[in-house]
Enzyme design. Structure first.
Site, PDB file in Angstrom:
ATOM      1  N   LYS A 166       0.837  -1.192   0.000  1.00 41.28           N
ATOM      2  CA  LYS A 166       0.000   0.000   0.000  1.00 41.28           C
ATOM      3  C   LYS A 166       0.883   1.257   0.000  1.00 41.28           C
ATOM      4  O   LYS A 166       0.715   2.154  -0.796  1.00 41.28           O
ATOM      5  CB  LYS A 166      -0.917  -0.023   1.222  1.00 41.28           C
ATOM      6  CG  LYS A 166      -1.810   1.174   1.342  1.00 41.28           C
ATOM      7  CD  LYS A 166      -2.774   1.040   2.503  1.00 41.28           C
ATOM      8  CE  LYS A 166      -3.447   2.382   2.745  1.00 41.28           C
ATOM      9  NZ  LYS A 166      -4.377   2.371   3.867  1.00 41.28           N
ATOM     10  N   GLU A 196      10.532  -4.712   4.558  1.00 41.74           N
ATOM     11  CA  GLU A 196      10.634  -6.118   4.162  1.00 41.74           C
ATOM     12  C   GLU A 196      10.315  -6.286   2.669  1.00 41.74           C
ATOM     13  O   GLU A 196      11.009  -6.985   1.937  1.00 41.74           O
ATOM     14  CB  GLU A 196       9.637  -6.986   4.953  1.00 41.74           C
ATOM     15  CG  GLU A 196       9.958  -7.139   6.419  1.00 41.74           C
ATOM     16  CD  GLU A 196       9.283  -6.081   7.278  1.00 41.74           C
ATOM     17  OE1 GLU A 196       9.029  -4.952   6.776  1.00 41.74           O
ATOM     18  OE2 GLU A 196       9.018  -6.374   8.447  1.00 41.74           O
ATOM     19  N   GLY A 205      -4.844  -1.862   4.993  1.00 44.58           N
ATOM     20  CA  GLY A 205      -4.079  -3.020   4.510  1.00 44.58           C
ATOM     21  C   GLY A 205      -4.798  -4.331   4.775  1.00 44.58           C
ATOM     22  O   GLY A 205      -4.910  -5.191   3.900  1.00 44.58           O
ATOM     23  N   ARG A 206      -5.309  -4.487   5.979  1.00 44.01           N
ATOM     24  CA  ARG A 206      -5.941  -5.768   6.349  1.00 44.01           C
ATOM     25  C   ARG A 206      -7.354  -5.889   5.802  1.00 44.01           C
ATOM     26  O   ARG A 206      -8.036  -6.887   6.069  1.00 44.01           O
ATOM     27  CB  ARG A 206      -5.908  -5.941   7.868  1.00 44.01           C
ATOM     28  CG  ARG A 206      -6.497  -4.778   8.651  1.00 44.01           C
ATOM     29  CD  ARG A 206      -6.134  -4.858  10.133  1.00 44.01           C
ATOM     30  NE  ARG A 206      -6.591  -3.705  10.898  1.00 44.01           N
ATOM     31  CZ  ARG A 206      -5.902  -2.578  11.046  1.00 44.01           C
ATOM     32  NH1 ARG A 206      -4.726  -2.433  10.469  1.00 44.01           N
ATOM     33  NH2 ARG A 206      -6.370  -1.597  11.775  1.00 44.01           N
ATOM     34  N   GLU A 231      -4.927  -6.694  14.672  1.00 42.05           N
ATOM     35  CA  GLU A 231      -4.382  -5.379  14.324  1.00 42.05           C
ATOM     36  C   GLU A 231      -5.500  -4.339  14.393  1.00 42.05           C
ATOM     37  O   GLU A 231      -5.254  -3.169  14.652  1.00 42.05           O
ATOM     38  CB  GLU A 231      -3.743  -5.412  12.922  1.00 42.05           C
ATOM     39  CG  GLU A 231      -2.722  -4.298  12.744  1.00 42.05           C
ATOM     40  CD  GLU A 231      -1.913  -4.398  11.460  1.00 42.05           C
ATOM     41  OE1 GLU A 231      -2.513  -4.393  10.369  1.00 42.05           O
ATOM     42  OE2 GLU A 231      -0.662  -4.466  11.548  1.00 42.05           O
ATOM     43  N   HIS A 278      -6.189 -33.297  17.516  1.00 45.85           N
ATOM     44  CA  HIS A 278      -5.161 -34.208  18.010  1.00 45.85           C
ATOM     45  C   HIS A 278      -4.002 -33.436  18.604  1.00 45.85           C
ATOM     46  O   HIS A 278      -2.903 -33.951  18.735  1.00 45.85           O
ATOM     47  CB  HIS A 278      -4.706 -35.127  16.881  1.00 45.85           C
ATOM     48  CG  HIS A 278      -5.848 -35.937  16.355  1.00 45.85           C
ATOM     49  ND1 HIS A 278      -6.199 -37.158  16.881  1.00 45.85           N
ATOM     50  CD2 HIS A 278      -6.790 -35.644  15.415  1.00 45.85           C
ATOM     51  CE1 HIS A 278      -7.280 -37.615  16.258  1.00 45.85           C
ATOM     52  NE2 HIS A 278      -7.658 -36.703  15.368  1.00 45.85           N
ATOM     53  N   LYS A 288       9.540  -0.835  13.985  1.00 35.94           N
ATOM     54  CA  LYS A 288      10.149  -0.507  12.687  1.00 35.94           C
ATOM     55  C   LYS A 288      11.249   0.534  12.875  1.00 35.94           C
ATOM     56  O   LYS A 288      12.332   0.427  12.300  1.00 35.94           O
ATOM     57  CB  LYS A 288       9.105   0.073  11.733  1.00 35.94           C
ATOM     58  CG  LYS A 288       8.028  -0.890  11.312  1.00 35.94           C
ATOM     59  CD  LYS A 288       7.098  -0.206  10.307  1.00 35.94           C
ATOM     60  CE  LYS A 288       5.820  -0.997  10.105  1.00 35.94           C
ATOM     61  NZ  LYS A 288       4.827  -0.301   9.313  1.00 35.94           N
TER      62      LYS A 288
HETATM   63  O1  LIG Z   1       1.056  -2.755   2.196  1.00 37.39           O
HETATM   64  P1  LIG Z   1       2.152  -2.149   2.975  1.00 37.39           P
HETATM   65  O2  LIG Z   1       2.102  -0.653   2.966  1.00 37.39           O
HETATM   66  O3  LIG Z   1       3.493  -2.677   2.538  1.00 37.39           O
HETATM   67  O4  LIG Z   1       1.949  -2.568   4.486  1.00 37.39           O
HETATM   68  C1  LIG Z   1       2.049  -3.877   4.903  1.00 37.39           C
HETATM   69  C2  LIG Z   1       1.657  -4.028   6.350  1.00 37.39           C
HETATM   70  O5  LIG Z   1       2.603  -3.386   7.173  1.00 37.39           O
HETATM   71  C3  LIG Z   1       2.232  -2.446   8.167  1.00 37.39           C
HETATM   72  O6  LIG Z   1       3.257  -2.351   9.092  1.00 37.39           O
HETATM   73  C4  LIG Z   1       0.938  -2.716   8.871  1.00 37.39           C
HETATM   74  O7  LIG Z   1       1.125  -3.246  10.160  1.00 37.39           O
HETATM   75  C5  LIG Z   1      -0.002  -3.600   8.118  1.00 37.39           C
HETATM   76  O8  LIG Z   1      -1.305  -3.169   8.384  1.00 37.39           O
HETATM   77  C6  LIG Z   1       0.245  -3.578   6.629  1.00 37.39           C
HETATM   78  O9  LIG Z   1      -0.680  -4.412   5.989  1.00 37.39           O
END
Ligand SMILES: O=P(O)(O)OC[C@H]1O[C@H](O)[C@H](O)[C@@H](O)[C@@H]1O
Length: 541
Positions: free
Chosen positions: A208, A214, A269-270, A355, A386, A506
């Site tokens: 986004k 990462e 994002g979620r 989240e 199990h 971060k």
């Molecule tokens: O889609 P991006 O901007 O790379 O974000 C990826 C993810 O990282 C963030 O740190 C948030 O905790 C998430 O809500 C998000 O989905």
């Protein structure tokens, strides 16, 4: 008039009294006194049937919970979301994932602009691209069609795509290979690309913000891998596309914005698996099935928006969650899909729920004096039976469970499906009713073993049933949980749409990373533990 703090609301107080009266009652007695509850305490919408009768409630509990929803202005807050009000207050944003699945031709005007045509314009571009890739018309740098698709993203830009890919594998093109790279651990990208040929591989960089460490690290390594195999930077254009809200950063990374699929800051994002973040899903199942999934989402949205609270699936399930978290001090909820294709659904729900509702202050910044979002976890059935179900049945904690089952499977095989579903019903039954001391004795159990075999029961569960895991049903299932989260967030008066808690880590990692690569003494600004760990790590590497 402003809403009172949660614990001052009349319905909350009534629920406290009510809990003192009925909280200790056993499901065995509740069923005995009210034999019709198994048929009555049910609700149905968008292809999903909910049996919530095995919850520790009476009709009065439900009435009071619905009062709490009204007093918390759930309906007004829901309408604010659907209208595009900026209900994500800490980020000053609208929350409009519901617009992502509004049908073509409908309209939702926010800040003077109709967002629905924009949504469909992107969906159409995605469909055009998906058709070209799926037909082989889209060629890689050496002229070969694409055989492998690797989505690079993390959090909401990964969990939804992975979950949906696994969930809808039956509908997926079997001659295309799909991989998902998320972790900054180099093993993730190394293993995902190890056996692929670059000239037939397409990377979708999904982010986004296009600023996530990462994802950018993985995307750079993927680009190096590709350029390494194909020998030229020029190859990047045919093998990298981006999904993002940030065109500038996409261009900076070197991806042509012609090959970028956009979305908007009003999609969290979620909450984004049905936006362009779902490009890998569309490539796998095709545009028509993707649209069916959107229809399922929309059907549940409409149910949530219009059904009376007492028949409203997300409202009922959300309120039952509040009942346990706030009155039984429940700490976690198990999600147990009895459908192998839903194996990543619990992981997906962890981000969606935790989240969103893992918050400690109210919308206007006051520290809450009640519990908010519980821990969500789970595994597909019957595997969990199990392993950790022992604790569900006989442990000292109360863990409500959602069991999800289907009338049919995509892979019928002898008696497998009946066996699978027998386990759904048996587990819900065992959790609720257990086995009394008398019953255990009557089986001739040795007296010293009796206490070990007694099962207290009175463990609540919801059973969700659908006919078959289709794209449409997946859409309604995900939307159901999105709106459960919303309902609970409103009751708890928290911002379910920000995630400030992930930022500090971060920033600190950004400070520590260069220190791991240099020889200098770690900065004294760190605590002694961090300094010692950095030194120890340098010795190990
Ligand atoms: O889609 P991006 O901007 O790379 O974000 C990826 C993810 O990282 C963030 O740190 C948030 O905790 C998430 O809500 C998000 O989905």
């Amino acid at each position: 008039m402003p809403i009172s703090p949660l614990r001052d609301r009349a319905a909350w107080k009534a629920l406290e009294h009510h809990h003192a009266e009925i909280g200790g009652r056993h499901l065995r007695d509740l069923f005995e006194e009210d034999p019709g509850r198994g048929e009555r305490m049910t609700a149905e919408a968008a292809g999903l049937y909910l049996d919530y009768s095995k919850n520790r409630i009476t009709d009065e509990t439900l009435r009071l919970l619905v009062d709490l929803a009204r007093e918390s202005e759930l309906e007004q807050r829901r309408d604010m979301m659907f209208r595009g009000d900026r209900i994500n207050v800490s980020e000053g944003r609208s929350v409009l994932h519901v617009a992502l699945r509004m049908p073509r031709g409908s309209s939702l005007v926010v800040d003077g602009a109709d967002v629905v045509p924009e949504v469909h314009e992107v969906l159409d571009r995605m469909a055009g691209f998906a058709r070209r890739v799926r037909s082989g018309e889209w060629k890689g740098h050496t002229g070969k069609p694409i055989r492998n698709i690797v989505n690079i993203g993390i959090g909401g830009s990964d969990l939804g795509p992975v979950m949906a890919y696994e969930a809808l594998r039956h509908y997926s093109r079997r001659d295309l290979t799909f991989r998902f790279v998320s972790n900054v651990d180099s093993t993730d990208v190394a293993e995902a690309t190890r056996d692929l040929f670059a000239d037939e591989t397409l990377f979708i960089v999904s982010s986004k913000t296009f600023g996530t460490q990462e994802t950018l690290a993985n995307a750079r390594s993927a680009r190096d891998w590709l350029v390494g195999q194909l020998g030229t930077e020029e190859a990047v254009a045919r093998h990298f596309v981006a999904v993002s809200t940030n065109a500038e950063r996409v261009a900076e990374f070197g991806i042509d914005t012609e090959n970028m699929f956009g979305f908007w800051d009003w999609v969290g994002g979620r909450y984004s698996m049905d936006s362009a973040i779902g490009l890998s899903t569309m490539l796998a199942i095709g545009p028509d099935h993707f649209h069916e999934m959107l229809d399922g989402f929309h059907e549940m949205d409409e149910h949530f928006r219009t059904a009376p609270l007492t028949e409203n699936l997300p409202v009922l399930m959300g309120l039952l969650g509040v009942w346990y978290v706030n009155f039984f001090q429940v700490e976690s909820v198990a999600v147990l899909p009895y459908e192998q294709y839903l194996k990543r659904f619990p992981a997906y729900l962890q981000q969606l729920t935790m989240e969103s509702n893992g918050k400690h202050v109210t919308v206007d910044g006051r520290t809450v004096d009640y519990a908010t979002g519980p821990v969500y976890w789970g595994e597909p059935g019957t595997n969990g039976q199990h392993s950790f179900y022992q604790l569900l049945h006989q442990g000292t904690r109360l863990i409500p469970a959602d069991l999800i089952g289907f009338g049919r499977t995509h892979n019928p095989l002898g008696a497998h499906h009946d066996l699978l579903m027998a386990n759904v019903f048996a587990q819900a039954q065992a959790l609720a009713f257990g086995r009394t001391e008398e019953e255990v004795r009557a089986e001739g159990t040795a007296p010293e073993v009796v206490p070990h075999r007694v099962m207290e029961g009175n463990r609540p569960s919801n059973v969700l049933l659908a006919e078959l895991l289709t794209p449409r049903v997946l859409g309604s299932l995900v939307a159901l949980y999105e709106h459960i989260v919303f309902t609970q967030g409103v009751i708890w008066d928290i911002d379910s749409f920000d995630q400030w808690g992930v930022e500090l880590g971060k920033v600190l990692a950004g400070r520590i990373a260069p220190q791991l690569q240099s020889e200098a003494e770690p900065e004294l600004s760190h605590d002694s533990s961090t300094n010692a760990l950095i030194r120890r790590y340098r010795g190990l590497k």
